[in-house]
Design an enzyme around this catalytic site. Structure first.
Site, PDB file in Angstrom:
ATOM      1  N   ASP A  27      20.591 -29.367 -26.071  1.00 19.59           N
ATOM      2  CA  ASP A  27      22.361 -30.680 -25.236  1.00 19.59           C
ATOM      3  C   ASP A  27      22.903 -30.439 -25.905  1.00 19.59           C
ATOM      4  O   ASP A  27      22.883 -30.408 -27.051  1.00 19.59           O
ATOM      5  CB  ASP A  27      21.133 -32.022 -24.474  1.00 19.59           C
ATOM      6  CG  ASP A  27      21.459 -32.896 -23.805  1.00 19.59           C
ATOM      7  OD1 ASP A  27      22.486 -32.084 -23.086  1.00 19.59           O
ATOM      8  OD2 ASP A  27      21.369 -34.308 -23.442  1.00 19.59           O
ATOM      9  N   TRP A  32      30.400 -30.681 -26.439  1.00 23.45           N
ATOM     10  CA  TRP A  32      30.984 -29.734 -26.784  1.00 23.45           C
ATOM     11  C   TRP A  32      32.468 -29.038 -27.138  1.00 23.45           C
ATOM     12  O   TRP A  32      33.438 -28.884 -27.883  1.00 23.45           O
ATOM     13  CB  TRP A  32      29.826 -28.490 -27.780  1.00 23.45           C
ATOM     14  CG  TRP A  32      30.659 -27.551 -29.144  1.00 23.45           C
ATOM     15  CD1 TRP A  32      30.569 -27.867 -30.526  1.00 23.45           C
ATOM     16  CD2 TRP A  32      31.279 -26.514 -28.534  1.00 23.45           C
ATOM     17  NE1 TRP A  32      31.115 -26.510 -31.097  1.00 23.45           N
ATOM     18  CE2 TRP A  32      31.072 -26.115 -29.924  1.00 23.45           C
ATOM     19  CE3 TRP A  32      32.311 -25.927 -27.705  1.00 23.45           C
ATOM     20  CZ2 TRP A  32      31.900 -24.808 -29.874  1.00 23.45           C
ATOM     21  CZ3 TRP A  32      32.866 -24.812 -27.415  1.00 23.45           C
ATOM     22  CH2 TRP A  32      32.486 -23.739 -28.661  1.00 23.45           C
ATOM     23  N   HIS A  44      28.763 -23.913 -22.144  1.00 21.38           N
ATOM     24  CA  HIS A  44      27.412 -23.079 -22.040  1.00 21.38           C
ATOM     25  C   HIS A  44      27.918 -21.475 -22.967  1.00 21.38           C
ATOM     26  O   HIS A  44      26.878 -21.711 -22.886  1.00 21.38           O
ATOM     27  CB  HIS A  44      27.156 -23.314 -20.655  1.00 21.38           C
ATOM     28  CG  HIS A  44      27.423 -24.044 -20.170  1.00 21.38           C
ATOM     29  ND1 HIS A  44      26.209 -25.518 -20.781  1.00 21.38           N
ATOM     30  CD2 HIS A  44      27.890 -24.985 -19.219  1.00 21.38           C
ATOM     31  CE1 HIS A  44      26.302 -26.900 -19.839  1.00 21.38           C
ATOM     32  NE2 HIS A  44      27.251 -26.960 -18.832  1.00 21.38           N
ATOM     33  N   LEU A 138       8.374 -12.599 -30.966  1.00 24.56           N
ATOM     34  CA  LEU A 138       7.810 -13.671 -30.938  1.00 24.56           C
ATOM     35  C   LEU A 138       8.070 -14.205 -29.095  1.00 24.56           C
ATOM     36  O   LEU A 138       7.870 -12.941 -27.819  1.00 24.56           O
ATOM     37  CB  LEU A 138       9.381 -14.078 -31.143  1.00 24.56           C
ATOM     38  CG  LEU A 138       9.864 -15.869 -29.999  1.00 24.56           C
ATOM     39  CD1 LEU A 138       8.843 -16.435 -31.009  1.00 24.56           C
ATOM     40  CD2 LEU A 138      11.630 -15.506 -30.460  1.00 24.56           C
ATOM     41  N   ARG A 192      15.385 -32.237 -30.105  1.00 29.06           N
ATOM     42  CA  ARG A 192      16.265 -32.829 -29.012  1.00 29.06           C
ATOM     43  C   ARG A 192      17.342 -32.437 -29.371  1.00 29.06           C
ATOM     44  O   ARG A 192      17.884 -33.305 -30.496  1.00 29.06           O
ATOM     45  CB  ARG A 192      16.402 -33.174 -27.656  1.00 29.06           C
ATOM     46  CG  ARG A 192      17.297 -33.817 -26.495  1.00 29.06           C
ATOM     47  CD  ARG A 192      16.764 -34.613 -25.514  1.00 29.06           C
ATOM     48  NE  ARG A 192      18.194 -34.814 -24.972  1.00 29.06           N
ATOM     49  CZ  ARG A 192      17.993 -35.307 -23.141  1.00 29.06           C
ATOM     50  NH1 ARG A 192      16.781 -35.162 -22.973  1.00 29.06           N
ATOM     51  NH2 ARG A 192      18.529 -35.385 -22.440  1.00 29.06           N
TER      52      ARG A 192
HETATM   53  C1  IPE Z   1      18.202 -31.770 -19.733  1.00 30.25           C
HETATM   54  O1  IPE Z   1      19.366 -32.062 -20.338  1.00 30.25           O
HETATM   55  C2  IPE Z   1      18.063 -30.436 -19.308  1.00 30.25           C
HETATM   56  C3  IPE Z   1      18.427 -29.387 -20.049  1.00 30.25           C
HETATM   57  C4  IPE Z   1      18.474 -28.846 -21.513  1.00 30.25           C
HETATM   58  C5  IPE Z   1      18.213 -28.034 -19.634  1.00 30.25           C
HETATM   59  P1  IPE Z   1      20.899 -32.896 -19.019  1.00 30.25           P
HETATM   60  O2  IPE Z   1      21.352 -33.087 -20.227  1.00 30.25           O
HETATM   61  O3  IPE Z   1      20.098 -33.149 -17.968  1.00 30.25           O
HETATM   62  O4  IPE Z   1      19.524 -34.285 -19.495  1.00 30.25           O
HETATM   63  P2  IPE Z   1      20.762 -36.161 -18.799  1.00 30.25           P
HETATM   64  O5  IPE Z   1      20.104 -35.803 -17.488  1.00 30.25           O
HETATM   65  O6  IPE Z   1      21.201 -36.226 -20.303  1.00 30.25           O
HETATM   66  O7  IPE Z   1      18.348 -36.822 -19.214  1.00 30.25           O
HETATM   67  C1  IPE Z   2      22.923 -28.991 -21.294  1.00 27.06           C
HETATM   68  O1  IPE Z   2      24.010 -29.312 -22.000  1.00 27.06           O
HETATM   69  C2  IPE Z   2      23.096 -27.417 -21.277  1.00 27.06           C
HETATM   70  C3  IPE Z   2      22.220 -27.684 -19.469  1.00 27.06           C
HETATM   71  C4  IPE Z   2      21.987 -28.811 -19.090  1.00 27.06           C
HETATM   72  C5  IPE Z   2      22.267 -26.856 -18.385  1.00 27.06           C
HETATM   73  P1  IPE Z   2      24.950 -30.834 -21.175  1.00 27.06           P
HETATM   74  O2  IPE Z   2      25.466 -30.103 -20.162  1.00 27.06           O
HETATM   75  O3  IPE Z   2      23.879 -31.709 -20.454  1.00 27.06           O
HETATM   76  O4  IPE Z   2      26.117 -31.058 -22.283  1.00 27.06           O
HETATM   77  P2  IPE Z   2      25.977 -32.716 -22.081  1.00 27.06           P
HETATM   78  O5  IPE Z   2      24.920 -33.476 -22.061  1.00 27.06           O
HETATM   79  O6  IPE Z   2      26.876 -32.342 -20.450  1.00 27.06           O
HETATM   80  O7  IPE Z   2      27.183 -32.930 -23.530  1.00 27.06           O
HETATM   81 MG    MG Z   3      23.094 -32.908 -21.309  1.00 33.18          MG
END
Ligand code: IPE
Ligand code: IPE
Ligand code: MG
Length: 264
Positions: A27, A32, A44, A138, A192
């Protein structure tokens, strides 16, 4: 082909210095990018570099299973452009990385409700899994359109169809083999990144006895040093699985074969 699953609530898994299975909610990609005045998708893209680094880091540390949450069943709620970018990034990754994963002895698995994906993506996933099926350095599991509640429900439905005659008496040993990751032991260490302290519908059943580690670091910044900090924290935990500290000391003595006898 699939490994026999042992629930941590039925049998206590072996606890080593190094986690055997690490599961990560990657996450913080969007934040970032935002910090750098870049579009979310740049985060991403950068996050993929961290995935590559973590695969290598897990292999060199003797970690056998790495499970990454890449796209949740709730992530469809994001803007259409971001969702299609994530899906096309997945396609590109499968096309460009499978050869390298295979050469490094990585077995790829993708779990989640794949019925929502276009046939071309599903075909790439199945090809990648088939090509790497016999690798053993792995097992890398990518959770895509995955949700813990989806997993529990699909397992329940499969079990009910397979054994209608046992309805009303299903136990963990009947149920667990139908979960999407029945080939893997339960995660020892759950990480996480990104500062949130929640599961966000990740592996609900399988995290029952995992050690949790949360870090404010954003996924694109996560590196080997950060992984080692998580592992250090894991090593300091006492995994009791319901028992007392005193019992742990006793079982260690009994299994290590160093039970104290007469000094003579
Ligand atoms: C959780 O991250 C899902 C993934 C990393 C794929 P999110 O960014 O979607 O989670 P919430 O919405 O903050 O709980
Ligand atoms: C996690 O990063 C990647 C996915 C959920 C696909 P986020 O896109 O949720 O990044 P934040 O939480 O918005 O920073
Ligand atoms: Mg997120």
């Amino acid at each position: 082909m699939s490994r026999r699953y042992t629930s941590s609530t039925q049998a206590i898994p072996p606890v080593g210095d190094m986690p055997n299975h690490v599961a990560i909610i990657m996450d913080g990609n969007g934040r970032w990018a935002k910090k750098r005045f870049l579009p979310r998708i740049a985060g991403h893209q950068r996050g993929v570099e961290t995935v590559r680094a973590m695969v290598k880091a897990c292999i060199s540390r003797g970690i056998n299973y790495l499970t990454l949450f890449a796209f949740s069943s709730e992530n469809w709620r994001r803007p259409v452009d971001e969702v299609s970018f994530l899906l096309s990034l997945f396609v590109r990754m499968l096309q460009s990385e499978i050869g390298k994963l295979d050469a490094n002895g990585v077995r790829l698995k993708v779990v989640g409700d794949l019925s929502a994906f276009e046939p071309r993506l599903v075909a790439l996933i199945r090809e990648g899994e088939a090509r790497t099926a016999n690798n053993s350095a792995l097992t890398l599991t990518i959770c895509a359109n995955y949700g813990g509640r989806w997993d529990i429900l699909q397992a329940t439905n499969h079990l009910a169809l397979a054994h209608p005659e046992k309805a009303g008496t299903y136990g963990e040993a009947d149920f667990a083999p139908h979960l999407a990751m029945a080939y893997a032991p339960e995660p020892d260490l759950f990480i996480r990144t990104g500062g949130e302290q929640r599961i966000s519908n990740f592996l609900l059943w399988q995290l029952a006895y995992s050690e949790f580690y949360f870090t404010d670091g954003l996924w694109p910044d996560f590196d080997e040093l950060a992984l080692d900090s998580a592992i250090d924290s894991y090593r300091r935990r006492e995994r009791r699985f319901g028992r007392t500290s005193e019992q742990l000391g006793m079982s260690a003595q009994a299994t290590s074969g160093t039970v104290k006898t007469d000094d003579a």
